[in-house]
Design a protein around this motif. Structure first.
Motif, short mmCIF file in Angstrom:
data_model
loop_
_atom_site.label_atom_id
_atom_site.label_comp_id
_atom_site.label_asym_id
_atom_site.label_seq_id
_atom_site.Cartn_x
_atom_site.Cartn_y
_atom_site.Cartn_z
N GLU A 51 -7.19 8.79 6.29
CA GLU A 51 -5.90 8.59 5.63
C GLU A 51 -5.51 7.11 5.65
O GLU A 51 -5.04 6.56 4.65
N GLU A 52 -5.71 6.47 6.81
CA GLU A 52 -5.42 5.04 6.91
C GLU A 52 -6.34 4.24 6.00
O GLU A 52 -5.91 3.27 5.36
N GLY A 53 -7.61 4.64 5.93
CA GLY A 53 -8.57 3.98 5.05
C GLY A 53 -8.15 4.05 3.60
O GLY A 53 -8.28 3.08 2.85
N ASP A 54 -7.65 5.23 3.20
CA ASP A 54 -7.14 5.41 1.84
C ASP A 54 -6.04 4.39 1.54
O ASP A 54 -6.03 3.73 0.50
N ALA A 55 -5.08 4.31 2.47
CA ALA A 55 -3.94 3.43 2.27
C ALA A 55 -4.37 1.96 2.23
O ALA A 55 -3.91 1.19 1.38
N ILE A 56 -5.30 1.58 3.12
CA ILE A 56 -5.77 0.20 3.18
C ILE A 56 -6.50 -0.17 1.89
O ILE A 56 -6.27 -1.23 1.30
N ASP A 57 -7.41 0.72 1.43
CA ASP A 57 -8.15 0.45 0.19
C ASP A 57 -7.20 0.32 -1.00
O ASP A 57 -7.39 -0.54 -1.87
N LEU A 58 -6.20 1.20 -1.03
CA LEU A 58 -5.24 1.16 -2.13
C LEU A 58 -4.45 -0.14 -2.13
O LEU A 58 -4.34 -0.82 -3.16
N TYR A 59 -3.93 -0.52 -0.96
CA TYR A 59 -3.14 -1.74 -0.88
C TYR A 59 -3.98 -2.98 -1.16
O TYR A 59 -3.50 -3.96 -1.74
N GLN A 60 -5.24 -2.94 -0.74
CA GLN A 60 -6.13 -4.07 -1.02
C GLN A 60 -6.31 -4.25 -2.52
O GLN A 60 -6.25 -5.38 -3.04
N ASN A 61 -6.52 -3.16 -3.22
CA ASN A 61 -6.66 -3.22 -4.68
C ASN A 61 -5.37 -3.66 -5.35
O ASN A 61 -5.37 -4.52 -6.23
N GLU A 62 -4.26 -3.07 -4.92
CA GLU A 62 -2.97 -3.44 -5.49
C GLU A 62 -2.64 -4.90 -5.20
O GLU A 62 -2.08 -5.60 -6.04
N GLY A 63 -3.01 -5.35 -3.99
CA GLY A 63 -2.75 -6.73 -3.60
C GLY A 63 -3.47 -7.72 -4.50
O GLY A 63 -2.90 -8.74 -4.89
N ARG A 64 -4.72 -7.41 -4.84
CA ARG A 64 -5.48 -8.31 -5.72
C ARG A 64 -4.80 -8.44 -7.08
O ARG A 64 -4.70 -9.52 -7.64
N PHE A 65 -4.34 -7.30 -7.61
CA PHE A 65 -3.64 -7.33 -8.90
C PHE A 65 -2.34 -8.13 -8.77
O PHE A 65 -2.01 -8.96 -9.63
N LEU A 66 -1.60 -7.86 -7.69
CA LEU A 66 -0.30 -8.51 -7.50
C LEU A 66 -0.44 -10.02 -7.42
O LEU A 66 0.31 -10.77 -8.07
N TYR A 67 -1.40 -10.51 -6.63
CA TYR A 67 -1.57 -11.95 -6.48
C TYR A 67 -1.96 -12.60 -7.81
O TYR A 67 -1.49 -13.68 -8.15
N LYS A 68 -2.85 -11.91 -8.54
CA LYS A 68 -3.29 -12.44 -9.83
C LYS A 68 -2.12 -12.54 -10.81
O LYS A 68 -1.92 -13.57 -11.47
N TYR A 69 -1.33 -11.47 -10.88
CA TYR A 69 -0.22 -11.45 -11.82
C TYR A 69 0.90 -12.41 -11.38
O TYR A 69 1.55 -13.03 -12.22
N ALA A 70 1.12 -12.51 -10.08
CA ALA A 70 2.15 -13.43 -9.58
C ALA A 70 1.81 -14.86 -9.96
O ALA A 70 2.67 -15.63 -10.41
N GLY A 71 0.53 -15.24 -9.78
CA GLY A 71 0.11 -16.59 -10.14
C GLY A 71 0.24 -16.87 -11.62
O GLY A 71 0.75 -17.92 -12.03
N SER A 72 -0.21 -15.92 -12.44
CA SER A 72 -0.14 -16.10 -13.89
C SER A 72 1.31 -16.15 -14.37
O SER A 72 1.67 -16.96 -15.25
N PHE A 73 2.15 -15.30 -13.78
CA PHE A 73 3.56 -15.30 -14.17
C PHE A 73 4.23 -16.63 -13.86
O PHE A 73 4.95 -17.19 -14.70
#
Length: 214
Positions: A51-73
């Motif tokens: 369950e923790e692995g699921d959450a970590i993998d999800l946040y890692q993926n979301e984090g990559r998108f967030l950082y990319k979009y934050a920089g571009s914005f």
């Protein structure tokens, strides 16, 4: 006092980025439901539950998108400020040839206004020494092209090694006759240069978003 046009433009930009980010995250969540999870064996060996692995993998993926979009914005939002003041023909992205090395063939200037070549960063937390060498080459190429390299970074990194890298970059910029602005100085630079209080606009949008969620 800044006019409503630039505020509306930045608010529209924020809405577009927010909607696209949500779409990308939702798509990735659905993709991850079908992912092979054999690697969770190692997570469990290291004391991390499935369950923790699921959450970590999800946040890692979301984090990559967030950082990319934050920089571009932030790059696009700052660019809007320059365009608002100097016009679309006098504040633009420009590519110049690499006159020092073979790779890359070109360097992009995020926003060129007269001879001021702006590199816009929302945040740079790199700890890679190669980053310094690459940036050194880039600003030399810009200087040789007759422009003034100016780095505008809105948020400073937190980790010591990242801070040291930024200190080195600041020294490089000043040493070549360029300018370096980070943190509060970056926001103030945009305000002084364009007349737009970008931070104030973003804080208002952020507060309004939070209000809508409650």
């Amino acid at each position: 006092m800044q006019h409503k046009g630039i505020e509306a433009a930045i608010e529209h930009l924020a809405g577009s980025y927010s909607a696209e980010l949500e779409t990308r995250m939702d798509k990735r969540k659905n993709e991850m439901k079908l992912d092979n999870k054999e690697h969770y064996l190692v997570y469990r060996v290291l004391g991390i539950s499935a369950e923790e692995g699921d959450a970590i993998d999800l946040y890692q993926n979301e984090g990559r998108f967030l950082y990319k979009y934050a920089g571009s914005f932030m790059e696009d939002a700052a660019h809007l400020c320059f365009v608002d003041k100097y016009g679309v023909n006098n504040a633009k992205k420009v590519k110049i040839p690499n006159t020092i090395g073979k790779r890359p063939k070109q360097y992009e200037i995020d926003c060129l206004v007269n001879s001021d070549a702006h590199e816009i960063k929302w945040r740079d937390a790199t700890t890679d020494g190669d980053h310094v060498l690459k940036e050194n080459t880039r600003i030399k190429v810009i200087k040789n092209a007759g422009y003034i390299p100016i780095r505008v970074m809105f948020f400073r990194p937190n980790r010591e090694q990242s801070k040291k890298i930024q200190d080195t970059l600041e020294t490089l910029y000043h040493g070549i006759g360029g300018k370096y602005y980070a943190g509060d100085a970056a926001w103030q630079y945009i305000h002084n240069y364009t007349g737009v209080n970008l931070k104030e606009i973003l804080e208002r949008i952020a507060t309004e978003n939070e209000r809508k969620k409650h």
